[in-house]
Design a protein around this motif. Structure first.
Motif, PDB file in Angstrom:
ATOM      1  N   ALA A 208     -40.047  11.405 -30.589  1.00 14.58           N
ATOM      2  CA  ALA A 208     -39.740  11.710 -29.326  1.00 14.58           C
ATOM      3  C   ALA A 208     -38.513  11.624 -28.422  1.00 14.58           C
ATOM      4  N   VAL A 209     -37.065  11.273 -28.922  1.00 11.50           N
ATOM      5  CA  VAL A 209     -36.006  11.483 -28.529  1.00 11.50           C
ATOM      6  C   VAL A 209     -36.595  13.563 -28.519  1.00 11.50           C
ATOM      7  N   GLU A 210     -35.833  13.613 -29.627  1.00 13.08           N
ATOM      8  CA  GLU A 210     -35.627  14.860 -29.470  1.00 13.08           C
ATOM      9  C   GLU A 210     -36.413  15.979 -28.969  1.00 13.08           C
ATOM     10  N   ALA A 211     -37.397  15.573 -28.445  1.00 11.39           N
ATOM     11  CA  ALA A 211     -38.533  15.973 -27.464  1.00 11.39           C
ATOM     12  C   ALA A 211     -38.248  16.050 -26.441  1.00 11.39           C
ATOM     13  N   GLY A 212     -37.125  15.147 -26.225  1.00 14.97           N
ATOM     14  CA  GLY A 212     -35.941  15.541 -24.797  1.00 14.97           C
ATOM     15  C   GLY A 212     -36.459  14.445 -23.259  1.00 14.97           C
ATOM     16  N   LEU A 213     -37.398  13.378 -24.350  1.00 19.19           N
ATOM     17  CA  LEU A 213     -37.017  11.847 -23.613  1.00 19.19           C
ATOM     18  C   LEU A 213     -36.237  11.362 -23.572  1.00 19.19           C
ATOM     19  N   PRO A 214     -35.944  10.607 -22.335  1.00 18.63           N
ATOM     20  CA  PRO A 214     -34.743   9.993 -22.636  1.00 18.63           C
ATOM     21  C   PRO A 214     -34.060   8.355 -22.607  1.00 18.63           C
ATOM     22  N   ALA A 215     -33.253   8.429 -23.396  1.00 19.32           N
ATOM     23  CA  ALA A 215     -33.165   7.617 -24.992  1.00 19.32           C
ATOM     24  C   ALA A 215     -33.888   6.331 -24.082  1.00 19.32           C
ATOM     25  N   ASP A 216     -33.238   5.858 -23.586  1.00 23.84           N
ATOM     26  CA  ASP A 216     -33.613   4.307 -23.278  1.00 23.84           C
ATOM     27  C   ASP A 216     -34.900   4.626 -22.121  1.00 23.84           C
ATOM     28  N   VAL A 217     -35.889   4.815 -22.226  1.00 26.56           N
ATOM     29  CA  VAL A 217     -37.369   5.109 -22.049  1.00 26.56           C
ATOM     30  C   VAL A 217     -38.120   4.128 -23.114  1.00 26.56           C
ATOM     31  N   ILE A 218     -37.452   4.655 -24.057  1.00 23.54           N
ATOM     32  CA  ILE A 218     -37.926   4.068 -25.907  1.00 23.54           C
ATOM     33  C   ILE A 218     -37.375   3.604 -26.497  1.00 23.54           C
ATOM     34  N   GLN A 219     -37.802   1.845 -27.332  1.00 23.35           N
ATOM     35  CA  GLN A 219     -36.680   1.341 -27.962  1.00 23.35           C
ATOM     36  C   GLN A 219     -37.443   0.997 -28.791  1.00 23.35           C
ATOM     37  N   LEU A 220     -37.089   0.753 -29.795  1.00 20.28           N
ATOM     38  CA  LEU A 220     -37.677  -0.007 -30.623  1.00 20.28           C
ATOM     39  C   LEU A 220     -37.182  -0.287 -31.780  1.00 20.28           C
ATOM     40  N   LEU A 221     -37.657  -2.176 -32.301  1.00 22.05           N
ATOM     41  CA  LEU A 221     -36.987  -2.916 -32.462  1.00 22.05           C
ATOM     42  C   LEU A 221     -38.186  -3.801 -33.646  1.00 22.05           C
ATOM     43  N   PRO A 222     -37.572  -3.192 -35.306  1.00 22.34           N
ATOM     44  CA  PRO A 222     -38.449  -3.820 -36.047  1.00 22.34           C
ATOM     45  C   PRO A 222     -37.482  -5.260 -36.230  1.00 22.34           C
ATOM     46  N   THR A 223     -38.651  -6.055 -36.531  1.00 28.91           N
ATOM     47  CA  THR A 223     -37.962  -7.138 -37.164  1.00 28.91           C
ATOM     48  C   THR A 223     -38.772  -8.428 -37.508  1.00 28.91           C
ATOM     49  N   LYS A 224     -38.307  -9.449 -38.498  1.00 27.19           N
ATOM     50  CA  LYS A 224     -39.513 -10.268 -39.929  1.00 27.19           C
ATOM     51  C   LYS A 224     -39.085 -11.641 -38.283  1.00 27.19           C
ATOM     52  N   ASP A 225     -39.122 -11.297 -37.492  1.00 30.62           N
ATOM     53  CA  ASP A 225     -38.925 -12.976 -36.738  1.00 30.62           C
ATOM     54  C   ASP A 225     -39.908 -13.038 -35.956  1.00 30.62           C
ATOM     55  N   ARG A 226     -41.195 -13.874 -35.599  1.00 32.11           N
ATOM     56  CA  ARG A 226     -42.007 -13.610 -34.337  1.00 32.11           C
ATOM     57  C   ARG A 226     -41.530 -14.146 -33.457  1.00 32.11           C
ATOM     58  N   GLU A 227     -40.515 -15.209 -33.201  1.00 24.37           N
ATOM     59  CA  GLU A 227     -39.869 -15.722 -32.178  1.00 24.37           C
ATOM     60  C   GLU A 227     -39.569 -14.173 -31.260  1.00 24.37           C
ATOM     61  N   ALA A 228     -38.533 -13.975 -32.537  1.00 23.92           N
ATOM     62  CA  ALA A 228     -37.985 -13.114 -31.258  1.00 23.92           C
ATOM     63  C   ALA A 228     -38.229 -12.087 -30.987  1.00 23.92           C
ATOM     64  N   ALA A 229     -39.200 -11.918 -30.911  1.00 26.00           N
ATOM     65  CA  ALA A 229     -40.236 -10.749 -30.719  1.00 26.00           C
ATOM     66  C   ALA A 229     -41.344 -10.831 -29.205  1.00 26.00           C
ATOM     67  N   THR A 230     -41.374 -12.830 -29.263  1.00 27.52           N
ATOM     68  CA  THR A 230     -41.631 -12.882 -28.621  1.00 27.52           C
ATOM     69  C   THR A 230     -41.634 -13.148 -27.249  1.00 27.52           C
ATOM     70  N   GLU A 231     -40.083 -11.977 -27.111  1.00 24.13           N
ATOM     71  CA  GLU A 231     -39.245 -12.429 -25.668  1.00 24.13           C
ATOM     72  C   GLU A 231     -39.828 -11.457 -24.991  1.00 24.13           C
ATOM     73  N   ILE A 232     -40.842 -10.309 -25.421  1.00 22.79           N
ATOM     74  CA  ILE A 232     -41.688  -9.084 -25.502  1.00 22.79           C
ATOM     75  C   ILE A 232     -42.367  -9.823 -23.991  1.00 22.79           C
ATOM     76  N   CYS A 233     -43.264 -11.023 -24.600  1.00 21.14           N
ATOM     77  CA  CYS A 233     -43.998 -11.470 -23.604  1.00 21.14           C
ATOM     78  C   CYS A 233     -43.267 -12.766 -22.612  1.00 21.14           C
ATOM     79  N   THR A 234     -42.042 -12.951 -22.763  1.00 23.40           N
ATOM     80  CA  THR A 234     -41.944 -13.746 -22.015  1.00 23.40           C
ATOM     81  C   THR A 234     -40.418 -13.667 -20.868  1.00 23.40           C
ATOM     82  N   SER A 235     -40.298 -12.239 -21.198  1.00 14.27           N
ATOM     83  CA  SER A 235     -39.458 -11.823 -20.166  1.00 14.27           C
ATOM     84  C   SER A 235     -39.725 -11.442 -18.633  1.00 14.27           C
ATOM     85  N   PRO A 236     -39.246 -11.487 -18.122  1.00 20.32           N
ATOM     86  CA  PRO A 236     -40.115 -11.654 -16.762  1.00 20.32           C
ATOM     87  C   PRO A 236     -39.999 -10.082 -15.953  1.00 20.32           C
ATOM     88  N   ILE A 237     -38.620  -9.375 -17.231  1.00 22.43           N
ATOM     89  CA  ILE A 237     -38.524  -8.001 -16.700  1.00 22.43           C
ATOM     90  C   ILE A 237     -39.412  -6.924 -16.958  1.00 22.43           C
TER      91      ILE A 237
END
Ligand SMILES: *[C@@H]1O[C@H](CO)[C@@H](O)[C@H](O)[C@H]1NC(C)=O
Ligand SMILES: *[C@@H]1O[C@H](CO)[C@@H](O)[C@H](O)[C@H]1NC(C)=O
Ligand SMILES: *[C@@H]1O[C@H](CO)[C@@H](O)[C@H](O)[C@H]1NC(C)=O
Length: 500
Positions: A208-237
């Protein structure tokens, strides 16, 4: 594959034309980052470690979300729909050009056969091309006003930063089905890929980035920490959460997301009925059952979970289904003869065994399968495709999604009974039935409580068709023009005193 062969996947990795697509890092704020903390990813046919992948923390999610917000503001205001369409088209081309490599990576972490993986990559790419076309079609309306000298119109605007949480059963398609519409309308995305299959996700992000998508438009965060990933659901942003996975986790994440009133799409568990009426073309029904029960070794949320066959044709259907199931060749996904790969992990195998044991203890008959195939690595996550007959509603298979290659056959007498049994579940994702009577087809299609119905077919997913459930199978639709709507908000603009 012989059990003595060690790490067949090491050789497979050497066949990649683009070894740089096999990435263990996270992609945050426009950079590939490799933190010191990692988690292992297993190759399902041997149970061996395929690699160690970035284990991102809550702080990393906070950083990524901030960066995605910046990305969203620039991307949504500085690109035209036409440019976003062209960008997605380029991404589509790159995915198709690298189809074989992505499929190989997908087999190594998921276990499905190479043919299925190539099919999945093409299916994943079809969402990118579909939404590249839809990008230019987010029309608003002009609405006749009830007030004099006034015009009401609507604008469809991107919802903002989207949190994307995807499952391991379709490591490529579940990502593109969510992020292609998001990127089409001008959103940015923060993706938490499944910890079983993070490599396919990384390959797609790189392209996707090679295709020309601006780099900060896509973020990929693997994690084994389910709690950390819940930031996606709680962040007001974050303004939107799209999740595919179990109903239990979906309800938990929805509650978190509602704390800041996010828009949500939840594609959750199923317990699909598959009904064969006596007026059905039985051979077609058997074909349909093979497709929707045994694809991906039974690990799809639209897999037939309960097969209801009208009594007068039950013997014939069962015999023909067993004959087909016995033709399946279980093995390593990259072996050419293999038609059925291992399950994704040990828990998956245990669940199928438990469902079989429970059913047998309560009086079901095992028509075929049941154990572990002989000529595979005993450390792999294999189980033989199985068929049970004489299944009744008190058995675990009736109420619990098996998510494995087990076809339980229930018998019924009347149409009313079949509909009532089919609807008797808290889930409502897919349902299938086979009949040659047009009246019955319309009647039953309308009576089944599900979001997707297959009539005389076991194949119901496509980019142009809305995918999603009712009841506890979730909310929202993916794919189709409705899939785009999940990522925009409608603004009503009233222009008054046009005579002034
Ligand atoms: C991943 O990181 C979390 C902290 O964010 C930690 O609790 C967990 O043990 C780590 N997992 C592995 C496998 O290292
Ligand atoms: C709009 O305004 C003009 C000028 O004031 C007036 O003549 C006309 O009747 C108005 N239109 C309606 C639909 O009331
Ligand atoms: C589905 O079956 C259930 C159980 O018999 C019944 O309550 C419900 O009305 C049915 N739904 C439709 C739309 O027929």
């Amino acid at each position: 594959m012989s059990p003595s062969v060690s790490s067949p996947f090491v050789g497979a990795l050497k066949t990649l034309k683009r070894p740089d697509l096999f990435i263990a890092d996270a992609f945050v704020a426009g950079q590939w980052v490799s933190p010191t903390s990692t988690f292992p990813v297993y190759e399902p046919s041997t149970g061996q470690v395929l690699g160690s992948v970035a284990n991102m923390t809550r702080d990393d999610f906070v950083t990524a979300i901030k960066s995605a917000d910046k990305g969203y503001r620039a991307y949504s205001t500085s690109t035209t729909a036409h440019e976003r369409s062209a960008l997605l088209r380029k991404w589509y081309d790159l995915i198709m050009q690298n189809k074989e490599d992505i499929a190989t990576i997908l087999v190594l972490e998921n276990g499905k056969t190479y043919a299925e993986a190539v099919g999945e990559v093409a299916y994943a790419a079809s969402f990118v091309s579909w939404f590249s076309e839809e990008a230019s079609r987010a029309y608003g309306d002009v609405i006749p006003s009830s007030m004099p000298n006034t015009t009401v119109m609507t604008m469809k605007q991107p919802v903002g930063v989207c949190g994307i949480i995807t499952p391991w059963n379709f490591p490529a398609a579940m990502i593109t089905r969510k992020i292609a519409p998001a990127l089409a309308v001008g959103c940015s995305v923060v993706i938490k890929p499944p910890s079983e299959t993070p490599y396919t996700a990384a390959a797609l992000v790189k392209l996707a980035v090679e295709a020309g998508l601006p780099a900060d438009v896509i973020q990929l965060l693997p994690t084994k920490d389910r709690e950390a990933a819940t930031e996606i659901c709680t962040s007001p942003i974050v303004k939107k959460v799209s999740f595919t996975g179990s109903t239990k986790v979906g309800i938990h994440l929805s509650k978190l997301a509602m704390g800041t009133m996010k828009k949500v799409s939840m594609e959750l568990g199923g317990n699909a009925p598959f009904i064969v009426f006596e007026d059905a073309n039985i051979d077609l029904a058997v074909q349909g059952a093979m497709v929707c029960k045994f694809r991906c070794s039974g690990q799809t949320c639209v897999c037939a979970n309960r097969i209801f066959v009208q009594k007068s044709v039950a013997k014939e259907f069962t015999a023909k289904l067993v004959a087909e199931v016995e033709k399946l060749k279980v093995g390593y996904g990259l072996d050419k003869e293999t038609t059925q790969g291992p399950l994704v992990n040990r828990n998956g195998v245990e669940k199928v065994k438990q469902h079989i044991e429970d059913a047998l203890a309560k009086g079901a008959r095992l028509e075929t399968g049941g154990g572990v195939p002989k000529d595979v690595d005993p450390s792999g996550f294999f189980i033989l495709p199985s068929v049970l007959s004489g299944v009744t509603t008190d058995m675990m298979v009736a109420s619990d999604e098996t998510f494995g290659p087990l076809a339980p056959i229930f018998e019924f007498e009347t149409e009313e009974e079949a509909i009532s049994m089919a609807n008797n579940t808290e889930f409502g994702l897919a349902g299938y039935f086979f009949s040659t009577n047009i009246g019955r087809c319309l009647r039953v299609a309308s009576a089944l409580e599900c979001g997707l119905v297959g009539v005389n077919t076991g194949k119901i997913s496509a980019a142009e068709s809305p995918f999603g459930g009712v009841k506890q199978s979730g909310v929202g639709r993916e794919g189709s023009m409705y899939g785009l709507a999940e990522y925009y908000v409608i603004k009503a603009v009233t222009i008054g005193n046009t005579n002034a």
